[in-house]
Design a protein around this motif. Structure first.
Motif, short mmCIF file in Angstrom:
data_model
loop_
_atom_site.label_atom_id
_atom_site.label_comp_id
_atom_site.label_asym_id
_atom_site.label_seq_id
_atom_site.Cartn_x
_atom_site.Cartn_y
_atom_site.Cartn_z
N VAL A 11 0.86 -1.18 0.00
CA VAL A 11 0.00 0.00 0.00
C VAL A 11 0.89 1.23 0.00
O VAL A 11 1.78 1.35 0.84
CB VAL A 11 -0.92 0.01 1.24
CG1 VAL A 11 -1.74 1.30 1.29
CG2 VAL A 11 -1.83 -1.21 1.24
N VAL A 72 -7.61 1.55 5.79
CA VAL A 72 -7.12 0.19 5.98
C VAL A 72 -8.24 -0.85 5.88
O VAL A 72 -8.08 -1.85 5.17
CB VAL A 72 -6.35 0.07 7.31
CG1 VAL A 72 -6.11 -1.40 7.67
CG2 VAL A 72 -5.01 0.80 7.20
N ILE A 82 -2.27 -6.94 3.97
CA ILE A 82 -1.32 -5.85 3.70
C ILE A 82 0.03 -6.31 4.22
O ILE A 82 0.20 -6.53 5.42
CB ILE A 82 -1.74 -4.53 4.39
CG1 ILE A 82 -3.08 -4.04 3.84
CG2 ILE A 82 -0.66 -3.46 4.18
CD1 ILE A 82 -3.63 -2.82 4.60
N LEU A 85 3.24 -1.34 4.07
CA LEU A 85 2.58 -0.04 4.09
C LEU A 85 3.66 1.02 3.93
O LEU A 85 4.53 1.17 4.78
CB LEU A 85 1.83 0.18 5.40
CG LEU A 85 1.25 1.60 5.59
CD1 LEU A 85 0.21 1.91 4.53
CD2 LEU A 85 0.67 1.77 7.00
N CYS A 87 3.98 4.75 3.93
CA CYS A 87 3.35 6.04 4.25
C CYS A 87 4.18 7.14 3.58
O CYS A 87 5.21 7.57 4.12
CB CYS A 87 3.28 6.26 5.76
SG CYS A 87 2.22 5.10 6.63
N ASN A 119 -2.39 6.00 10.08
CA ASN A 119 -2.27 4.85 9.17
C ASN A 119 -1.50 3.71 9.81
O ASN A 119 -1.88 2.54 9.68
CB ASN A 119 -1.59 5.28 7.87
CG ASN A 119 -2.41 6.20 7.01
OD1 ASN A 119 -1.88 6.85 6.11
ND2 ASN A 119 -3.71 6.32 7.26
N VAL A 123 -2.92 -0.18 10.82
CA VAL A 123 -2.43 -1.41 10.20
C VAL A 123 -1.77 -2.36 11.19
O VAL A 123 -1.63 -3.55 10.91
CB VAL A 123 -1.47 -1.07 9.04
CG1 VAL A 123 -0.04 -0.83 9.55
CG2 VAL A 123 -1.48 -2.17 7.98
N ILE A 135 6.63 -1.56 7.47
CA ILE A 135 6.13 -0.20 7.43
C ILE A 135 7.30 0.70 7.03
O ILE A 135 8.34 0.71 7.70
CB ILE A 135 5.55 0.24 8.78
CG1 ILE A 135 4.33 -0.62 9.14
CG2 ILE A 135 5.17 1.72 8.75
CD1 ILE A 135 3.84 -0.43 10.56
#
Length: 242
Positions: A11, A72, A82, A85, A87, A119, A123, A135
């Motif tokens: 994502v 999410v 997921i 992620l 960001c 976010n 997650v 992440i």
């Protein structure tokens, strides 16, 4: 393509342009299914048509509390998982503090800091339940040194550096890696607010990077063995003097 991320779902927020789009392209090339998150519905439609079935559109306004909270869950309803992620969404304010407005400051902190925290918060339960996840946050070299012309932007990125490194420690036990990429200036729409003279001089001197260079650093960090965490990648144009 070596298929580094085959079978994984990534994502990317702010995915319709700049570093986000470059990272999305790089992840797709390595076999990931990529969810492009952006508030620009028209851009998402065009990009998903261009990038193919492995690219999924997620229209989210990260500055809208309800839209941000729904991101999410809506993605999980589409993909079921997921794995990564990124960001990446952010904005920029340059110049003297007195030259901006309280409203602009609130918007930038909301996007650069608050939305990232929201976010990540959203997650964590999914990744922790699976015992695995990555992440990655787009920070900036401005999150490592006080950049004189950027008091608001630099302040937001210092906050993100602190947040990322704290979360890295908190989430180690859950099998979740947390890191950041901290680029110098990138030739993208984010710099549209830069002073024209400063931007022109950097371009003339070759002191701007392409977004694809940052995407390569993201792929490098995410593709390390699970026993290795790239805590931060500071990547600069060779002629950037800071």
């Amino acid at each position: 393509m070596s298929g580094l991320f085959e079978g994984k779902v990534a994502v990317v927020t702010g995915g319709a342009s700049g570093i986000g789009l470059a990272s999305a392209r790089a992840l797709l090339e390595e076999g990931a299914q990529v969810v492009l998150v952006d508030r620009d519905a028209a851009a998402l439609e065009a990009l998903t048509a261009e990038l193919g079935e492995a690219c999924i559109a997620q229209r989210t306004d990260l500055l809208d509390a309800e839209s941000c909270a729904a991101m999410v869950p809506e993605i999980l309803a589409k993909t079921g998982r997921i794995d990564i992620l990124h960001c990446n969404a952010g904005s920029y304010i340059g110049g003297a503090l007195t030259d901006t407005t309280p409203e602009a400051i609130e918007r930038m902190i909301g996007l650069n800091v608050t939305a990232v925290m929201k976010n990540v918060h959203a997650v964590i339960p999914h990744m922790a339940e699976r015992g695995s996840g990555d992440i990655m946050v787009t920070c900036s070299v401005a999150g490592h040194t006080a950049v004189g012309p950027e008091p608001v932007y630099s302040g937001s990125k210092w906050a993100i550096t602190s947040f990322v490194q704290t979360m890295r420690r908190q989430l180690m036990k859950d099998g979740i890696r947390v890191g950041q990429v901290s680029p110098g200036p990138v030739d993208s729409a984010l710099l549209s607010d830069w002073e024209p003279e400063r931007l022109a001089k950097l371009k003339e001197d070759g002191a701007l990077m392409e977004a694809s260079a940052v995407a390569e650093a993201v792929v490098f960090a995410l593709s390390r063995p699970r026993t290795v965490t790239i805590r931060d990648v500071v990547i600069l144009p060779s002629n950037f003097d800071i």
